[in-house]
Design a protein around this motif. Structure first.
Motif, PDB file in Angstrom:
ATOM      1  N   THR A  73     -17.139 -57.589  -8.000  1.00 40.45           N
ATOM      2  CA  THR A  73     -16.504 -56.638  -7.083  1.00 40.45           C
ATOM      3  C   THR A  73     -16.308 -57.252  -5.706  1.00 40.45           C
ATOM      4  O   THR A  73     -15.352 -56.907  -5.008  1.00 40.45           O
ATOM      5  N   LEU A  76     -13.233 -59.167  -6.190  1.00 42.56           N
ATOM      6  CA  LEU A  76     -12.118 -58.228  -6.298  1.00 42.56           C
ATOM      7  C   LEU A  76     -11.768 -57.606  -4.956  1.00 42.56           C
ATOM      8  O   LEU A  76     -10.621 -57.221  -4.724  1.00 42.56           O
ATOM      9  N   SER A  77     -12.726 -57.546  -4.049  1.00 45.54           N
ATOM     10  CA  SER A  77     -12.476 -56.907  -2.750  1.00 45.54           C
ATOM     11  C   SER A  77     -11.457 -57.677  -1.905  1.00 45.54           C
ATOM     12  O   SER A  77     -10.967 -57.147  -0.918  1.00 45.54           O
ATOM     13  N   TRP A  79      -8.547 -58.335  -3.037  1.00 42.33           N
ATOM     14  CA  TRP A  79      -7.308 -57.650  -3.390  1.00 42.33           C
ATOM     15  C   TRP A  79      -7.410 -56.148  -3.195  1.00 42.33           C
ATOM     16  O   TRP A  79      -6.461 -55.514  -2.797  1.00 42.33           O
ATOM     17  N   VAL A  80      -8.566 -55.585  -3.536  1.00 44.41           N
ATOM     18  CA  VAL A  80      -8.803 -54.145  -3.367  1.00 44.41           C
ATOM     19  C   VAL A  80      -9.937 -54.026  -2.361  1.00 44.41           C
ATOM     20  O   VAL A  80     -11.107 -54.206  -2.705  1.00 44.41           O
ATOM     21  N   GLY A  81      -9.595 -53.728  -1.127  1.00 45.32           N
ATOM     22  CA  GLY A  81     -10.542 -53.803  -0.035  1.00 45.32           C
ATOM     23  C   GLY A  81     -11.801 -52.959  -0.178  1.00 45.32           C
ATOM     24  O   GLY A  81     -12.870 -53.357   0.253  1.00 45.32           O
ATOM     25  N   SER A  82     -11.706 -51.820  -0.812  1.00 46.35           N
ATOM     26  CA  SER A  82     -12.851 -50.910  -0.871  1.00 46.35           C
ATOM     27  C   SER A  82     -13.688 -51.083  -2.135  1.00 46.35           C
ATOM     28  O   SER A  82     -14.641 -50.324  -2.333  1.00 46.35           O
ATOM     29  N   ALA A  83     -13.393 -52.050  -2.978  1.00 42.26           N
ATOM     30  CA  ALA A  83     -14.081 -52.190  -4.271  1.00 42.26           C
ATOM     31  C   ALA A  83     -15.574 -52.457  -4.104  1.00 42.26           C
ATOM     32  O   ALA A  83     -16.400 -51.816  -4.752  1.00 42.26           O
TER      33      ALA A  83
END
Length: 155
Positions: A73, A76-77, A79-83
């Motif tokens: 995660t 992944l953060s 690309w998806v900041g809040s992950a």
């Protein structure tokens, strides 16, 4: 029985049979799901013997899994900041729920060993959450087309 044009006067029974078969399949599926939930609750509240090697293995595998989960995660953060933040929040709530379950568990020390019985309320809440998730998934699948917007932003 035919009329003068040669066609059948009696309507076909095939749609009725198909409807009855579909109704039977849906009722059987609902019965299997309800039975599955009842058996899950029963298994979740059963008295068990505590084994040290199972507890140790559980702690190590959960720690291993948590490290990999948080690592991915974090990756992944980008690309998806809040992950990563949501993953940490979820793990905190899961940890609190686990400690609550541990505190609500009834422990018995016998000559045969240590036994535990999980909380019935916590098992019921978990089964209820599983059922709610299933109902939500069904509702979402049957109502998915109504919230899709048309191209150009018009509904």
């Amino acid at each position: 029985m035919t009329n003068e044009a040669g066609s059948s006067v009696l309507p076909s029974a095939v749609p009725i049979i198909l409807f009855a078969l579909l109704l039977f399949v849906l009722l059987a599926l609902a019965g299997v799901i309800l039975l599955s939930l009842a058996l899950r609750y029963r298994a979740g509240t059963a008295r068990r013997q505590a084994r040290r090697w199972v507890a140790s293995l559980n702690v190590w595998m959960t720690s291993f899994s948590a490290v990999f989960f948080l690592s991915f995660t974090l990756l992944l953060s980008f690309w998806v900041g809040s992950a990563f933040g949501f993953a940490l929040i979820g793990m905190c709530f899961g940890g609190i729920l686990g400690l609550l379950g541990l505190a609500m568990t009834r422990w018995e020390s016998r000559d045969e060993g240590l036994f535990y019985t999980p909380s019935r309320w916590l098992a019921f809440l978990i089964v209820l959450a599983i059922a709610a998730r299933f109902v939500y998934g069904w509702w979402r699948a049957t109502h998915s087309g109504s919230s899709v917007s048309a191209p150009g932003g018009q509904h």
